[in-house]
Scaffold this active site. Sequence first.
Site, PDB file in Angstrom:
ATOM      1  N   ARG A  27       0.406  -1.512   0.349  1.00  0.00           N
ATOM      2  CA  ARG A  27      -0.064  -0.110   0.180  1.00  0.00           C
ATOM      3  C   ARG A  27       1.126   1.215   0.397  1.00  0.00           C
ATOM      4  NH1 ARG A  27      -4.648  -1.182   4.548  1.00  0.00           N
ATOM      5  NH2 ARG A  27      -2.790  -1.518   5.821  1.00  0.00           N
ATOM      6  N   ASN A  45      -7.406  -2.070   1.488  1.00  0.00           N
ATOM      7  CA  ASN A  45      -6.747  -3.915   1.546  1.00  0.00           C
ATOM      8  C   ASN A  45      -8.500  -3.756   1.640  1.00  0.00           C
ATOM      9  OD1 ASN A  45      -4.339  -3.995   1.430  1.00  0.00           O
ATOM     10  ND2 ASN A  45      -3.902  -4.021   3.997  1.00  0.00           N
TER      11      ASN A  45
END
Length: 766
Positions: A27, A45
């Site tokens: 990320r 996520n």
Amino acid sequence: MDRMAEVKAEKRLRFFVNGVVQGVGFRPFVFRLAKEAGFSGFIRNTSLGVCVEVQSSSIEKLGLFSRELFEKAPPLAKISSCEIAEIALEEESDFFIVPSDDTGAVQTMVSPDFGVCDDCREELLDVSNRRYAYPFINCTNCGPRYTIIEKVPYDRPYTSMRQFTMCPDCEAEYRDPVNRRFHAQPNACPDCGPVLSMLDLNGKTVDCIDPLGFALDMLRKGLIVAVKGIGGFHLAVDAFDAAAVRRLRKRKRREEKPFALMAKDIETAERFCIINDEERRTLLSPEAPVVLLKKKGACFSDDIAPGNDRLGIMLPYSPLHVLMMERGPSVLVMTSANCSDEPIVIENSEAVERLGGIADGYLMHNRPIYLRCDDSVTVHMSGKIRPIRRSRGYAPAPVLLSAGGPPVFATGAEIKNTVCLLKGDNAIVSQHIGDLKNYEAYSHFLKVTEHLQDIFRVSPELRVCDMHPSYLSTRWAWEQKDMPLLQVQHHHAHLASCLAENRCDDPVIGVILDGAGYGTDGTSWGGEVLIGNAAEVFRFASFEPVPLPGGDAAVSHPWKVAVGYLSCCFDTLPELDFLKNEDTSGVTQLLEKGINSPLTTSCGRLFDAVAALTGLRKDVSYEGQAAIELMQAAGTAEGEPYSCETVPAGNDRWIISLSPVIHGVVDDVRTGRSVSSISRNFHATLVALLCTVIEKAAAFSGIRKVALSGGVFQNIVLFEALVSKLEKKGYTVLAHALVPCNDGGISLGQAVIGREYLKGKYKGVV
């Protein structure tokens, strides 16, 4: 007009990225890419993977982003698939990381535990750093993952770190997208994270400022310390203290099986072992497994690895290990903390209870281990690192299959048990569970079985198990009534496992050599040549069946196995030195009366018999010991094959006759040939026999592709010689490099066979 053209050119793309992409810095990597490109959008996520939406008027930048997503991903990220779609534009002015979404079916993979990265190691040893000497330092590039996660998405509340509240400094790092600890779920420091403690042999807390220093003082005094690591406890002693090593061996009731060693660094390992480039890379890799390395000489007490010319070496992979090796002995015995064949200990209270009488003290911490995970063990053969035990650092990273299909769950074998879940084109093989005859290992099997299915929220359409009616994995599968069950033959599963990891669906000639597997005729198989694939196989050839006096109990007594072979090859039991002082009457009576003497085609038992005939090993204290020592005796020189032959068995089948081989070994023993010479000749004989049978199978089937599987192919001498000869003859050779060739890979094969069954293609062994 220009403004209208710009608006029309603006695009918004959605990426659903699957694989090992959570908890590995993916990320923050995407965030930085998007911010540098000036995109608007978000990353999140989800249970389906990582969802990325990016919006821009620059088609060129969107294309570059798509490429860099794969080409520049963090080193621990493993992208298995990525779905890209153009979607409607949104009114956004910036790019954000948004909270996780844990609804829906889980598609993303869970990261294994990885060794401490270079950046964290540097901080750990930097006296000016706020995490100096902090044994739980980590970031998105390293640290515990699988052993602390209860469910996905991989966020702190779903891990065993949830009891530790981050301090302001750690929280700031965690929230900062340009920090390498951004969303590092185990993030902590001395002010807010786990701490060490020291317990004495009675389990009482030792009042000391420096628990690690106290433990190291114990090691210097020759005492045994239980050390809590990432996937469980180790038992540690100074590897240079022969008396301490002997004491550990006695207390652990591990008579002769080699101990693993931890060396301070690669330079230390090179002082004692020969290390090639691939072995070096593996030792230094994030997975940080044990690597079986050739000794340079007599550098340690023989009690470290009796009768073995290799040492199992690993480097410090947790921050605690790094600190231990910096301050303590340069090489430590670091063996799994258990007694006999029990699974590794993971809980603090469990350690005191189960290791009482073994450990003199306990170096502990208060970060819970959710799942136990042993060290992985590897060896270099025929140009590749190959797993002997696949666990920490590798599990549960998926094995990519050639195609997707319905979800299937497989329960594995009895020893070296693993379980396997198929989801899409991913095969998720669990960590090493162990020998299910042990109650604690069976309990571990139950927990891993439940956890693996829960964490991915998958409902398999089929459960697959071994045919052996006494395996606890089989019995457990029988008892479950929630889905259909398929039982598959052991050696067919070995073959299917090798094909699966090589992404091969074609029929092959499979040479499957192991200790034992339940055959379709009710006898014990173990020296098999099969032709086929995961859907069906033809048993083209097998070793000559011989009686095993005493059944499975004879496995611990190779001399009894040898008597079984001699009884088939000689009218009268020959007088040989290995039978002196042995009462053979009971064994011969079993054979004469056919009582408790099941037939077996096992290649593993043939190795046991030859080891006994040469006087090398009459009894064993661990599985495979006789075969390992016979391999060690062969050295590197080539031998001369004994006379050997294959015999037609009707219906296009062949029997590999063992009588000439046994006669050749006995003749050499009688004439006083050395064990080394006999071993070399025996290995050369096996290679010649197998090549002959493979040539027949190729002529019969037209197939020129050979798959090798089964625990016997852990034998470096046999494996490398056979691969070399087959490749010189023009065969394509498939072997294991992702899962073990031993029973640790069985569950993968069972699962892919189950897929064939659901397709309506399965015919089994024909």
